[in-house]
Design an enzyme around this catalytic site. Structure first.
Site, short mmCIF file in Angstrom:
data_model
loop_
_atom_site.label_atom_id
_atom_site.label_comp_id
_atom_site.label_asym_id
_atom_site.label_seq_id
_atom_site.Cartn_x
_atom_site.Cartn_y
_atom_site.Cartn_z
N GLY A 1 0.80 -1.21 0.00
CA GLY A 1 0.00 0.00 0.00
C GLY A 1 0.83 1.27 0.00
O GLY A 1 0.49 2.25 -0.67
N THR A 2 1.92 1.27 0.75
CA THR A 2 2.79 2.45 0.81
C THR A 2 3.37 2.76 -0.56
O THR A 2 3.34 3.91 -1.02
CB THR A 2 3.92 2.24 1.83
N GLN B 1 -7.57 1.02 3.57
CA GLN B 1 -8.36 0.57 4.71
C GLN B 1 -9.77 0.11 4.34
O GLN B 1 -10.41 -0.61 5.10
CB GLN B 1 -8.45 1.67 5.78
N HIS C 1 -2.52 -7.22 2.32
CA HIS C 1 -2.51 -7.77 3.68
C HIS C 1 -3.57 -7.17 4.59
O HIS C 1 -3.71 -7.57 5.74
CB HIS C 1 -1.12 -7.64 4.31
N THR D 1 11.06 -7.91 -10.88
CA THR D 1 10.30 -9.08 -11.33
C THR D 1 9.00 -9.19 -10.56
O THR D 1 8.96 -8.99 -9.34
CB THR D 1 11.14 -10.36 -11.12
N CYS E 1 2.61 2.75 11.02
CA CYS E 1 3.68 3.64 10.58
C CYS E 1 3.86 4.80 11.55
O CYS E 1 4.96 5.28 11.78
CB CYS E 1 3.37 4.17 9.18
#
Length: 397
Positions: free
Chosen positions: A69-70, A177, A199, A237, A323
């Site tokens: 996501g980051t 989220q 995740h 890859t 984070c």
């Protein structure tokens, strides 16, 4: 262990894990290779892209896989603004975005962009009037989250994107989220770009995706060697096993059903908490909120103390986004909705998942109630001790 921190991550589902193992064992070829091993892996890759695109209401050609996501947020924002580098353009975001978005726009500032950080109201919502006022003639992009990772407030993305497009401004939203927990259709939301992560919905860590609307102008990032994968969107890859497991988690997901189940669990927790701890303060919007996130404060008690005490009882919660917590800072989200530094440090985030039971939540409330009573007793004992000391001093005087 009672895991009530699903907003930070979710356990990988058994079906997604099985797909990961199968793909890693049998389809380990490089998707870019022209031999049979590469062809097999590329077929898995394309089928996975179709699955994720289908869940978003997008075309497979509009989906680009990332390392999470980051990275999805970073690449979306910087790829969309890259064509305007060095042209003194303007970008809009909010003060309550995920750190990955805030870091990306700060980097844009270093590269000549001006940035407006929008204020939010006490519930964490961005007033539409504030968006309208912030748009300038040189504004090229607005990035405003769908659901907040700490207090759970959901923004009116459809209306905000309409405002932006009316002024010729591109619009990106961080849906990490909300994806898998509420229905999302990129065409209905009318966004130009959207970020998601595996995740957060029972897929593997280290995999994410970006939707970029067909026809939207973006440019390869030049801070790295020219990417040869993901049609130039990113280097490296393809993580075929992770991508396949992500797709399986998406296919297993029913956002409508998940939203209903998670919402009922969240409401049950809040009802139990308020019954046992009446002075608990629930943060975020009352109705427009992520169904799995319950952010709250116990006035006068540090959130970290609550979290660590719950942990000793085998209950996992957090004091904000992972984070943010890693830096051990007071929540920027809480301060942005008008809370003092002390109030910000009182914040606790409990987030439910599909495996959460009502018994789990009852147990968590029991421990929280014990913490509150213990704190009150300690406070009363200290007051009594101070009173005795004052009397003794008065007597001796």
């Amino acid at each position: 262990m009672i895991f009530l921190d699903h907003a930070s991550t979710t356990p990988m589902s058994q079906t997604a894990l099985a797909v990961y193992h199968e793909t890693a064992s049998r389809f380990y070829g490089n998707t870019a290779s022209l031999h049979e091993g590469g062809y097999g892996a590329s077929q898995i890759y394309e089928a996975s892209k179709k699955a994720v695109a289908g869940a978003l209401g997008a075309d497979p050609s509009e989906v680009y896989f990332t390392g999470g996501g980051t990275e999805a947020n970073d690449r979306a924002i910087r790829s969309l603004t890259a064509p305007y580098k060095g042209k003194d353009k303007h970008v809009i975001t909010t003060k309550i975005e995920h750190p990955s978005v805030l870091s990306s726009v700060e980097l844009l500032k270093e590269n000549g962009f001006s940035v407006t950080f929008l204020d939010v109201d006490k519930d964490g919502r961005v007033p539409l009037s504030v968006v309208i006022e912030a748009i300038q003639e040189d504004t090229v992009l607005a990035s405003i989250q769908h659901g907040n990772s700490e207090i759970g407030t959901i923004q009116d993305i459809k209306e905000i994107s309409h405002i932006c497009h009316a002024k010729g401004v591109l619009f990106h939203t961080d849906a990490v989220q909300t994806f898998g927990k509420v229905p999302i259709d990129v065409k209905e939301l009318n966004v130009d770009a959207l970020s998601v992560s595996a995740h957060k919905l029972y897929g593997p860590k280290g995999v994410g995706a970006v939707y970029i609307k067909e026809g939207v102008n973006w440019q390869e990032l030049d801070y790295f060697t020219s990417p040869s994968h993901e049609r130039g969107f990113r280097p490296g890859t393809a993580n075929t096993p992770g991508i396949a497991a992500f797709a399986k988690a998406v296919l297993d997901c029913d956002p409508v059903k998940a939203e209903d189940e998670l919402h009922r669990l969240r409401e049950f927790f809040i009802k139990c908490l308020k019954a046992r701890v009446p002075n608990a303060v629930i943060e975020g919007h009352n109705t427009s909120v992520c169904p799995h996130i319950a952010g709250f404060r116990l006035p006068g008690i540090e959130g970290q103390y609550i979290m660590l005490t719950l942990d000793r009882y085998g209950i996992c919660v957090s004091t904000g986004s992972a984070c943010q917590v890693a830096k051990q800072e007071a929540s920027h989200v809480l301060s942005s909705i008008g809370k003092s530094e002390q109030e910000s440090r009182e914040f606790v985030r409990l987030s439910v998942g599909l495996s959460t039971s009502k018994e789990d939540l009852i147990r968590a409330v029991e421990v929280i109630s014990t913490i509150t009573k213990r704190t009150e007793e300690d406070s009363d004992a200290k007051k009594m001790a101070r009173g005795r000391t004052q009397k003794q001093n008065s007597h001796h005087a």
